[in-house]
Design a protein around this motif. Structure first.
Motif, mmCIF file in Angstrom:
data_model
loop_
_atom_site.group_PDB
_atom_site.id
_atom_site.type_symbol
_atom_site.label_atom_id
_atom_site.label_comp_id
_atom_site.label_asym_id
_atom_site.label_seq_id
_atom_site.Cartn_x
_atom_site.Cartn_y
_atom_site.Cartn_z
ATOM 1 N N ARG A 146 0.877 -1.184 -0.066
ATOM 2 C CA ARG A 146 -0.027 0.030 -0.084
ATOM 3 C C ARG A 146 0.756 1.167 -0.061
ATOM 4 O O ARG A 146 0.572 2.191 -0.895
ATOM 5 N N GLU A 147 1.852 1.128 0.564
ATOM 6 C CA GLU A 147 2.770 2.606 0.794
ATOM 7 C C GLU A 147 3.455 2.581 -0.545
ATOM 8 O O GLU A 147 3.815 3.767 -1.033
ATOM 9 N N LEU A 148 3.895 1.527 -1.155
ATOM 10 C CA LEU A 148 4.627 1.597 -2.370
ATOM 11 C C LEU A 148 3.696 2.162 -3.607
ATOM 12 O O LEU A 148 4.174 2.939 -4.502
ATOM 13 N N GLU A 149 2.475 1.626 -3.242
ATOM 14 C CA GLU A 149 1.391 2.146 -4.289
ATOM 15 C C GLU A 149 1.202 3.665 -4.271
ATOM 16 O O GLU A 149 1.118 4.452 -5.065
ATOM 17 N N ALA A 150 0.983 3.948 -2.796
ATOM 18 C CA ALA A 150 1.033 5.406 -2.590
ATOM 19 C C ALA A 150 1.932 6.346 -3.059
ATOM 20 O O ALA A 150 1.876 7.338 -3.178
ATOM 21 N N ASP A 151 3.299 5.879 -2.672
ATOM 22 C CA ASP A 151 4.501 6.643 -3.347
ATOM 23 C C ASP A 151 4.580 6.344 -4.889
ATOM 24 O O ASP A 151 5.510 7.034 -5.377
ATOM 25 N N GLY A 152 3.698 5.840 -5.364
ATOM 26 C CA GLY A 152 3.783 5.673 -7.015
ATOM 27 C C GLY A 152 4.987 4.982 -7.583
ATOM 28 O O GLY A 152 5.339 5.201 -8.619
ATOM 29 N N LEU A 153 5.273 3.923 -6.701
ATOM 30 C CA LEU A 153 6.441 2.955 -7.288
ATOM 31 C C LEU A 153 5.740 1.671 -7.940
ATOM 32 O O LEU A 153 6.560 1.167 -8.795
ATOM 33 N N VAL B 33 2.177 -0.183 -9.200
ATOM 34 C CA VAL B 33 0.683 -0.431 -9.743
ATOM 35 C C VAL B 33 0.021 -1.554 -9.312
ATOM 36 O O VAL B 33 0.511 -2.601 -9.334
ATOM 37 N N ARG B 34 -1.181 -1.454 -8.537
ATOM 38 C CA ARG B 34 -1.990 -2.251 -8.193
ATOM 39 C C ARG B 34 -3.179 -2.576 -9.201
ATOM 40 O O ARG B 34 -3.988 -1.460 -9.351
ATOM 41 N N THR B 35 -3.227 -3.765 -9.636
ATOM 42 C CA THR B 35 -4.504 -3.812 -10.337
ATOM 43 C C THR B 35 -5.314 -4.862 -10.080
ATOM 44 O O THR B 35 -4.762 -5.986 -9.578
ATOM 45 N N VAL B 36 -6.624 -4.634 -9.783
ATOM 46 C CA VAL B 36 -7.610 -5.693 -9.114
ATOM 47 C C VAL B 36 -8.562 -6.235 -10.450
ATOM 48 O O VAL B 36 -9.076 -5.269 -11.010
ATOM 49 N N TYR B 37 -8.594 -7.401 -10.474
ATOM 50 C CA TYR B 37 -9.672 -7.997 -11.208
ATOM 51 C C TYR B 37 -10.759 -8.631 -10.834
ATOM 52 O O TYR B 37 -10.667 -9.309 -9.759
ATOM 53 N N ALA B 38 -11.876 -8.167 -11.165
ATOM 54 C CA ALA B 38 -13.223 -8.439 -10.442
ATOM 55 C C ALA B 38 -13.605 -9.778 -10.757
ATOM 56 O O ALA B 38 -14.282 -9.930 -11.728
ATOM 57 N N THR C 19 2.597 -4.555 -10.089
ATOM 58 C CA THR C 19 3.827 -4.109 -11.150
ATOM 59 C C THR C 19 4.460 -3.013 -10.820
ATOM 60 O O THR C 19 3.840 -2.009 -10.181
ATOM 61 N N LEU C 20 5.602 -2.875 -11.191
ATOM 62 C CA LEU C 20 6.261 -1.452 -11.197
ATOM 63 C C LEU C 20 5.663 -0.472 -12.102
ATOM 64 O O LEU C 20 5.343 -0.841 -13.236
ATOM 65 N N SER C 21 5.621 0.948 -11.483
ATOM 66 C CA SER C 21 5.456 1.658 -12.128
ATOM 67 C C SER C 21 6.589 2.289 -12.894
ATOM 68 O O SER C 21 7.592 1.575 -12.739
ATOM 69 N N ALA C 22 6.654 3.188 -13.735
ATOM 70 C CA ALA C 22 7.730 3.727 -14.371
ATOM 71 C C ALA C 22 8.788 4.369 -13.539
ATOM 72 O O ALA C 22 9.900 4.036 -13.720
#
Lengths: 116, 116
Positions: free
Chosen positions: A62-69, A71-76, A85-88
DNA sequence: CGGGATCCGTCGCGATACTG
DNA sequence: CAGTATCGCGACGGATCCCG
């Protein structure tokens, strides 16, 4: 180094310090490092990092996501499926991670170097 | 990341993680980074890192010394004089530190990038 | 000057149990 | 499968006082 990803803009000094504040947290670097290999699901990360508890893994993700490092992808789907995944920006950390790995390999090989 | 420089040899996994365990601690990287510029005395370090307390600075310096990253030299003088220098091992961390600094400069310039 | 010793708050992190 | 909720410990780290 407490309070990761809760930087108070005026306080931090040099860039090195600010970079560290994103990377700290007991598991972040390993997570980032594992993600260099490509997208991973939650439990795949857990298997790759056996000693992490799911609570902490969730938290660090969650922290890594908040820091934009990352990307979290949820499949319903019926069996939930979440991929990380790593962001750019996260991928741009690769030189840092690799530098750390190389240093570790070179200077901490097996268990020598423990004597001062 | 607790228990810096108190690694239990069997526990740690990858090299990246082990490297981090030496670098963690709220002030270590900054100290190391400042020492890249050359030998510094205790109070010089304090002035360069205003927000650190002497207790923590002492503590971190001791850990860095125990990890063999810095060298502590005491001069038996009337006004005590203690100098800290990077060891060969510490200096070999330069690529890592520079990688972090460059990343910080590039990705945290001023205060942008705070929005995700 | 360069610490050491002590007191104490905070919060990072782990263990365990429950949920959509 | 991928979380969330609650609980508690103990390391981390700040403040203050003292010392050679």
């Amino acid at each position: 180094m407490p309070r990761a990803s809760q930087r108070k803009p005026g306080v931090q000094g040099c860039a090195v310090e600010r970079t560290m504040s994103l990377i700290d947290g007991k598991w972040k670097i390993i997570v980032l490092y594992k993600l260099l290999g490509g997208t991973l699901r939650f439990n795949e990360l857990r298997r790759l990092i056996p000693s992490v508890t799911q609570r902490m893994l969730t938290h660090q993700l969650r922290e890594l996501e908040a820091d934009g490092l990352i990307v979290r992808t949820v499949y319903a789907q019926v069996p939930p499926r979440v991929e990380y995944t790593l962001s750019a920006r996260g991928r741009s950390l690769e030189p840092v991670l690799l530098a750390m790995k190389e240093w570790g390999d070179a200077n901490l090989s097996s268990s020598e170097a423990y004597a001062a």
